[in-house]
Structures are given as structure tokens and as C-alpha cells.
Scaffold this active site. Sequence first.
Site, short mmCIF file in Angstrom:
data_model
loop_
_atom_site.label_atom_id
_atom_site.label_comp_id
_atom_site.label_asym_id
_atom_site.label_seq_id
_atom_site.Cartn_x
_atom_site.Cartn_y
_atom_site.Cartn_z
N GLU A 257 40.69 42.81 38.34
CA GLU A 257 40.10 44.58 38.44
C GLU A 257 38.53 44.84 38.13
O GLU A 257 38.13 44.96 38.55
CB GLU A 257 41.23 45.02 37.53
N HIS B 245 38.36 43.06 46.09
CA HIS B 245 39.86 43.01 46.32
C HIS B 245 39.88 41.71 47.25
O HIS B 245 41.02 40.37 46.91
CB HIS B 245 40.35 43.76 45.82
N HIS C 218 34.74 48.12 45.71
CA HIS C 218 35.77 47.87 45.51
C HIS C 218 36.92 47.25 45.52
O HIS C 218 37.77 46.10 45.28
CB HIS C 218 36.59 48.93 43.82
N GLU C 219 37.91 47.63 46.71
CA GLU C 219 39.16 47.13 47.45
C GLU C 219 38.41 46.21 48.54
O GLU C 219 38.98 45.17 48.69
CB GLU C 219 39.60 48.36 48.79
#
Length: 273
Positions: free
Chosen positions: A194, A136, A132-133
Amino acid sequence: MRIVENEENMRLTIAKLLFICLSVSLLVACATSPTGRTQLIFMPDSEVNSMGLQAFDTMKRDNPVSRNAASNQFVNCVANAITREVGGEWEVVVFEDQTLNAFALPGGKIGVHTGLLDLVDNQDQLAVVIGHEVGHVIARHSNERLSQQVGTNMGVSLVQAVAAPQSALGQTAIGLLGVGAQYGIIMPYSRLQESEADTIGLDLMAKAGFNPAESIRLWQKMDQASQGAQPVEFLSTHPSHSSRIESLRTRLPQAQQFQQQAHAAGKRPHCVK
């Protein structure tokens, strides 16, 4: 009369030039995210990467780094499997911090808190967070947020402010990069960013051979933890919406296909907590 006509022609010419300049600027600033979303990005990636490197150095200087061999081996095993799908060089650091948090910065930097390691049950759940990070970062969300500040004449100042994270502007700059709670400021990503990071991260972990179905369990554990006495920094800086788990369930069949392809290619991570 001819003077008036000349002045009018000059105004039209100037207006046309301004329109052309604006159009060119917008075209230059237009980018496309990995999910196909159109982004407006002004900041040079080299500047944003430099900010990420500087912010990470500051965090390593100001926060205790874990020397636990098992923890470092576990985190590096998961992170390396994921970043191999992205390419480039990445530095991974485990911070001695009991908050449930992790982050990735432009320039190839990943930080994981020991509190998060206590929460996850296995390699797949940690891969959900790291994927997920990293999502980004590869979607250039920090650049997208920083670019919004260029129009307010803060761009150059923000680049310089990372060196002074305790200042108000420094806190803003670090917050825009995707971290900042350590310095007293929380600047959440947008719901759209997100959701995009969720999708990219889920696909990324699956392509690395991890089990994407564990994403559901991970977010359930995060939500449960947020009901307790201990604050969940990951959820405070990365808002969890009621539709998140449902969106992941919808994406799961596609991600599971990626996992099957990864296994067929011999990608079977074995990272032991």
C-alpha cells in the site's frame, strides 16, 4: 569402506546440485519494484495478465456498466493522462456501483465505481485513486501475491479458477489480483504494498500534470466517509493507516517538482467532472 565413501560423495554431490538449483530459482524469482524494493516473483507475467483480462471480462459480464457520457469522459480523461506515463494499452470502464471504489488489474484494465465519482471534487482527486491503483499494477503486486500460492501447489488452479469467481478458489484468485469484494472475499494488500502504491501513484499523477497536493484532501475525505453509514469499499480492501497522510506529506515536495516539470513540458490535464 570404499562403498561408504562413494555413498557419502554421492550425497554431497546431490546436496550441491540441490543448492545450485535452489540458488538459480531464487535468482530467477528475484525482481525489483519501481521503488527499488526486492521482490520474490515466480508467476509468469503472461499468466497473471491473462488472469487480469479474464477477471475483468467476468466483472463486465456480472456488473452493470455505466453509459453516462459525462462520467465516462471524465474517467477516461484522467485515466488516459496517467496511463500515458506508463505506456501500453489500457481499457477503462465505469461501473454502476455506489461503493467508493476503483481498481486496476494486470493486463491493462481499470475499473472505477460511480460512487467514487460522487465523492471526488475534481480531476486531481480522481487521479490520486487511479494513480494508486495503476501503481499496484506496475509494481507487480498481484504477481507477488499470487507467487506466494505457487509454493502451496495452487498456482495452476488459481489461473483456471478466475473463470469461476463464485467458487471458493475463484474468490481467492480474484482477491489476490486486487479485487474481490463483489464476490464475497476481501484480501487486502500488505502495508508495504500500500505504501509503495501510494508513492508510485503520487509521482505518476504529478508526472501527468495533476496536482499531488489533492492527495491529502482525497484521503481526508475517504476517512470522513468511512465514519458514516456508507461503507467505504476502497478502504476495506485497501487499508488506510494513520501514517498514510503523513507519508504523502513527506513525499509531496518531490511530487510537486514532477508536476512543475510536467507543466513545463505542456502537460496540463483539463478533465471536467
